[in-house]
Design an enzyme around this catalytic site. Structure first.
Site, PDB file in Angstrom:
ATOM      1  N   CYS A 101      30.910  -2.533  70.694  1.00 41.37           N
ATOM      2  CA  CYS A 101      30.534  -1.406  69.834  1.00 41.37           C
ATOM      3  C   CYS A 101      31.727  -0.868  69.055  1.00 41.37           C
ATOM      4  O   CYS A 101      31.682  -0.724  67.839  1.00 41.37           O
ATOM      5  CB  CYS A 101      29.907  -0.305  70.682  1.00 41.37           C
ATOM      6  SG  CYS A 101      29.594   1.197  69.759  1.00 41.37           S
TER       7      CYS A 101
ATOM      8  N   TYR B 131      18.992  -7.775  63.186  1.00 43.79           N
ATOM      9  CA  TYR B 131      19.851  -6.630  62.851  1.00 43.79           C
ATOM     10  C   TYR B 131      21.099  -7.048  62.052  1.00 43.79           C
ATOM     11  O   TYR B 131      21.382  -6.529  60.985  1.00 43.79           O
ATOM     12  CB  TYR B 131      20.389  -5.996  64.128  1.00 43.79           C
ATOM     13  CG  TYR B 131      19.507  -5.060  64.903  1.00 43.79           C
ATOM     14  CD1 TYR B 131      19.680  -3.685  64.803  1.00 43.79           C
ATOM     15  CD2 TYR B 131      18.555  -5.537  65.802  1.00 43.79           C
ATOM     16  CE1 TYR B 131      18.932  -2.806  65.569  1.00 43.79           C
ATOM     17  CE2 TYR B 131      17.804  -4.670  66.577  1.00 43.79           C
ATOM     18  CZ  TYR B 131      18.002  -3.300  66.457  1.00 43.79           C
ATOM     19  OH  TYR B 131      17.264  -2.443  67.223  1.00 43.79           O
TER      20      TYR B 131
ATOM     21  N   HIS C 116      12.126  21.591  52.414  1.00 44.17           N
ATOM     22  CA  HIS C 116      11.945  21.147  51.042  1.00 44.17           C
ATOM     23  C   HIS C 116      13.202  21.382  50.223  1.00 44.17           C
ATOM     24  O   HIS C 116      13.836  22.418  50.385  1.00 44.17           O
ATOM     25  CB  HIS C 116      10.778  21.931  50.429  1.00 44.17           C
ATOM     26  CG  HIS C 116      10.382  21.423  49.078  1.00 44.17           C
ATOM     27  ND1 HIS C 116       9.776  20.198  48.899  1.00 44.17           N
ATOM     28  CD2 HIS C 116      10.530  21.966  47.847  1.00 44.17           C
ATOM     29  CE1 HIS C 116       9.551  20.024  47.594  1.00 44.17           C
ATOM     30  NE2 HIS C 116      10.000  21.068  46.945  1.00 44.17           N
TER      31      HIS C 116
ATOM     32  N   GLU D   7      10.490  15.566  54.894  1.00 48.50           N
ATOM     33  CA  GLU D   7       9.325  16.464  54.958  1.00 48.50           C
ATOM     34  C   GLU D   7       8.014  15.678  54.836  1.00 48.50           C
ATOM     35  O   GLU D   7       6.954  16.143  55.255  1.00 48.50           O
ATOM     36  CB  GLU D   7       9.391  17.555  53.890  1.00 48.50           C
ATOM     37  CG  GLU D   7       9.204  17.064  52.474  1.00 48.50           C
ATOM     38  CD  GLU D   7       9.291  18.205  51.443  1.00 48.50           C
ATOM     39  OE1 GLU D   7       8.580  19.206  51.606  1.00 48.50           O
ATOM     40  OE2 GLU D   7      10.069  18.064  50.479  1.00 48.50           O
TER      41      GLU D   7
HETATM   42  P1  NDP Z   1      18.678 -10.459  66.666  1.00 52.01           P
HETATM   43  O1  NDP Z   1      18.095 -10.856  67.957  1.00 52.01           O
HETATM   44  O2  NDP Z   1      18.385  -9.112  66.119  1.00 52.01           O
HETATM   45  O3  NDP Z   1      18.312 -11.520  65.557  1.00 52.01           O
HETATM   46  C1  NDP Z   1      18.622 -12.877  65.719  1.00 52.01           C
HETATM   47  C2  NDP Z   1      18.072 -13.639  64.551  1.00 52.01           C
HETATM   48  O4  NDP Z   1      18.538 -14.970  64.601  1.00 52.01           O
HETATM   49  C3  NDP Z   1      16.548 -13.695  64.539  1.00 52.01           C
HETATM   50  O5  NDP Z   1      16.103 -13.501  63.230  1.00 52.01           O
HETATM   51  C4  NDP Z   1      16.259 -15.102  65.041  1.00 52.01           C
HETATM   52  O6  NDP Z   1      15.113 -15.670  64.497  1.00 52.01           O
HETATM   53  C5  NDP Z   1      17.450 -15.869  64.496  1.00 52.01           C
HETATM   54  N1  NDP Z   1      17.725 -17.064  65.282  1.00 52.01           N
HETATM   55  C6  NDP Z   1      17.834 -17.181  66.620  1.00 52.01           C
HETATM   56  N2  NDP Z   1      18.096 -18.442  66.973  1.00 52.01           N
HETATM   57  C7  NDP Z   1      18.146 -19.151  65.834  1.00 52.01           C
HETATM   58  C8  NDP Z   1      18.372 -20.532  65.540  1.00 52.01           C
HETATM   59  N3  NDP Z   1      18.583 -21.414  66.505  1.00 52.01           N
HETATM   60  N4  NDP Z   1      18.362 -20.913  64.240  1.00 52.01           N
HETATM   61  C9  NDP Z   1      18.132 -20.008  63.262  1.00 52.01           C
HETATM   62  N5  NDP Z   1      17.905 -18.718  63.482  1.00 52.01           N
HETATM   63  C10 NDP Z   1      17.916 -18.286  64.753  1.00 52.01           C
HETATM   64  O7  NDP Z   1      20.251 -10.689  66.876  1.00 52.01           O
HETATM   65  P2  NDP Z   1      21.530 -10.212  66.076  1.00 52.01           P
HETATM   66  O8  NDP Z   1      22.516 -11.316  66.260  1.00 52.01           O
HETATM   67  O9  NDP Z   1      21.202  -9.778  64.707  1.00 52.01           O
HETATM   68  O10 NDP Z   1      21.979  -8.946  66.916  1.00 52.01           O
HETATM   69  C11 NDP Z   1      22.104  -9.015  68.324  1.00 52.01           C
HETATM   70  C12 NDP Z   1      21.668  -7.733  68.947  1.00 52.01           C
HETATM   71  O11 NDP Z   1      22.670  -6.748  68.772  1.00 52.01           O
HETATM   72  C13 NDP Z   1      20.413  -7.121  68.329  1.00 52.01           C
HETATM   73  O12 NDP Z   1      19.244  -7.654  68.865  1.00 52.01           O
HETATM   74  C14 NDP Z   1      20.579  -5.665  68.645  1.00 52.01           C
HETATM   75  O13 NDP Z   1      20.050  -5.398  69.912  1.00 52.01           O
HETATM   76  C15 NDP Z   1      22.088  -5.469  68.634  1.00 52.01           C
HETATM   77  N6  NDP Z   1      22.512  -4.858  67.360  1.00 52.01           N
HETATM   78  C16 NDP Z   1      22.145  -3.570  67.110  1.00 52.01           C
HETATM   79  C17 NDP Z   1      22.504  -2.961  65.923  1.00 52.01           C
HETATM   80  C18 NDP Z   1      22.078  -1.570  65.641  1.00 52.01           C
HETATM   81  O14 NDP Z   1      21.738  -0.843  66.576  1.00 52.01           O
HETATM   82  N7  NDP Z   1      22.087  -1.140  64.383  1.00 52.01           N
HETATM   83  C19 NDP Z   1      23.279  -3.668  64.905  1.00 52.01           C
HETATM   84  C20 NDP Z   1      23.590  -5.026  65.265  1.00 52.01           C
HETATM   85  C21 NDP Z   1      23.210  -5.590  66.445  1.00 52.01           C
HETATM   86  P3  NDP Z   1      13.644 -15.404  65.094  1.00 52.01           P
HETATM   87  O15 NDP Z   1      13.310 -14.017  64.673  1.00 52.01           O
HETATM   88  O16 NDP Z   1      12.826 -16.437  64.419  1.00 52.01           O
HETATM   89  O17 NDP Z   1      13.748 -15.588  66.563  1.00 52.01           O
END
Ligand code: NDP
Length: 447
Positions: A41, A175, A433, A438
């Site tokens: 983080c 994300y 407002h 709102e």
């Molecule tokens: P996410 O789980 O959010 O997203 C991963 C993405 O990668 C999905 O779209 C997934 O596709 C895709 N994916 C997974 N495997 C493959 C593959 N083999 N080939 C191609 N695409 C693939 O993970 P992030 O890495 O974005 O973030 C990790 C975590 O960190 C988040 O889930 C969240 O909990 C946390 N985070 C929170 C934030 C916040 O609070 N603002 C900001 C950043 C991270 P599919 O959908 O098809 O499975």
């Protein structure tokens, strides 16, 4: 009997919170950290990402300013200035974390900890015994295997790039992918987002992903859905990407944001009875206890939502349970979350699809509009809001927003949802407002 009452592995959000709070009860606590205090983080996640998000948004702010009479003739973005200022701020935060731990009397041990038996840990060849061992080692970015996967960067490296790419490909639809596509574009990088599915942010309310896709495209991000990367090859200082469709494109940088995996390498779990799921996350009960009774785990490594506030809540609960004689569970219902894409997303409760599964009849209220600010800026960005209500009880079961400051707005709404607010409560609330927020108390007709 033991060197420590509690030995924590990992000084990220959950580990630091648990260490400090346990030490404050008088327990003798050590925390081992191999990399940086504050974990993902503080160092390569939420904090520097939000700073980059602010930095990237100036691009649009300068354009918006014109309609308000401002002349912004010339703007230049200097990546090393932002990166280095961010590094200075993160170093300051690392120092604050060190002071907090020192102040609480926690012994910080630098190095990678390995569990050798149920009460013993080694760090750099030195052994420490503890009544309880708490694993809070978090996760690491996951890159799927393919030819040339060693040529890509992840969110760990993007914060420290030597120079800004002219052209970048971001891979993923979650994300990190949507946040960094917006950040890079805001810095002036020619940015493409490639996702294997057809719906960005698949785990969110479907409307958010599709409205976001429209906004990303309007902001000039090239969006390629239902595709994936087959291979990457280095050609001079360029990366030649071959997609599964056979298309080829060159980029300066490819950022993989394809999820994260529990960081259990070299933890020595095989020396204990700790069990893991197939995806690597550690199995614990509602009180963070693993199958090895003296070994506990919390945070990203246990497969609960990978969010800093969740790890913090778990750290507090762990200390309450084992050091304050207050056995309680963490409530994972209605965890609000924000995505710092552009515009922001804020959400709490169920998506429409999940609400339809959970309740026999739901009412959907939604609104889409241009922000008052954009009446003069002529920015075409749209704000979208949605409220889902269980028709039988009038209880609000999901609230979703895409728009400026959505995270800030939804945090307040989340308190109302946690308190069990009904749609009638929303309706009887007098709005502020003129705000975008709102609209949440003035949506009258279900669609
Ligand atoms: P996410 O789980 O959010 O997203 C991963 C993405 O990668 C999905 O779209 C997934 O596709 C895709 N994916 C997974 N495997 C493959 C593959 N083999 N080939 C191609 N695409 C693939 O993970 P992030 O890495 O974005 O973030 C990790 C975590 O960190 C988040 O889930 C969240 O909990 C946390 N985070 C929170 C934030 C916040 O609070 N603002 C900001 C950043 C991270 P599919 O959908 O098809 O499975």
């Amino acid at each position: 009997m033991f060197d420590f009452d509690l030995f924590v592995i990992g000084a990220g959000s959950g580990g630091v919170r648990a260490s400090r709070m346990a030490a404050a009860t008088g327990a003798k606590v050590a925390v081992a950290e191999e990399k940086y205090l504050g974990g993902t983080c503080v160092n390569v996640g939420c904090v520097p990402k939000k700073l980059f998000y602010y930095g990237a948004h100036f691009h649009e702010d300068f354009a918006d300013a014109k309609g308000f009479g401002w002349t912004v003739d010339h703007s230049d973005f200097d990546w090393p200035i932002l990166r280095d200022n961010k590094n200075t701020e993160i170093a300051r935060l690392n120092g604050i974390y060190k002071n907090m731990l020192d102040g609480a009397g926690v012994e910080i041990i630098n190095g990678r900890a390995t569990i050798v038996d149920k009460h013993t840990v080694t760090v750099d060849g030195k052994q420490y015994s503890a009544e309880r061992i708490l694993i809070a080692a978090g996760g690491r970015p996951y890159i799927p295997p393919f030819k040339g996967s060693d040529l890509v960067i992840t969110s760990d490296e993007v914060f420290y790039m030597d120079k800004l790419p002219s052209r970048a490909l971001v891979v993923g639809g979650g994300y990190i992918a949507v946040e960094f596509a917006g950040i890079l574009k805001g810095f002036g990088v020619d940015t493409e987002l490639s996702y294997r599915g057809n719906q960005l942010l698949k785990r969110f309310d479907q409307a958010l992903g599709s409205k976001l896709a429209d906004e990303l495209v309007k902001k000039g991000i090239k969006l390629s859905l239902e595709t994936n990367i087959q291979s990457i090859e280095k050609q001079g200082d360029q990366l030649l990407v071959t997609f599964v469709t056979g298309d080829q494109q060159s980029y300066d940088e490819v950022l993989y944001a394809t999820g994260r995996k529990a960081y259990t390498a070299d933890l020595g779990l095989e020396n204990t009875d700790v069990k893991r799921r197939e995806n690597g996350t550690i199995i614990v009960d509602d009180y963070f206890q693993s199958d090895e009774p003296s070994v506990f785990a919390l945070g990203d490594i246990i497969g609960t939502p990978e969010l800093t506030p969740v790890a913090l809540a778990q750290g507090m609960a762990f200390v309450d349970i084992y050091y304050k004689n207050n056995k309680r569970k963490v409530d994972y219902d209605n965890i609000a979350t924000a995505v710092f894409c552009q515009p922001n997303i804020g959400t709490v409760g169920l998506s429409e699809a999940d609400a339809r599964k959970a309740y026999s009849e739901i009412k959907v209220f939604q609104s889409e509009f241009g922000h008052l600010k954009h009446s003069l800026s002529k920015n075409t960005e749209r704000t979208f809001m949605k409220i889902l209500v269980d028709a039988a009880t009038d209880k609000v079961v999901g609230v979703h927003m895409l728009g400026a400051d959505a995270g800030e707005i939804i945090q307040g709404i989340a308190i109302a949802i946690k308190a069990g607010a009904t749609k009638a409560d929303f309706d009887s609330t007098i709005g502020i407002h003129p705000t975008a927020a709102e609209e949440f108390v003035t949506m009258r007709e279900p669609i």
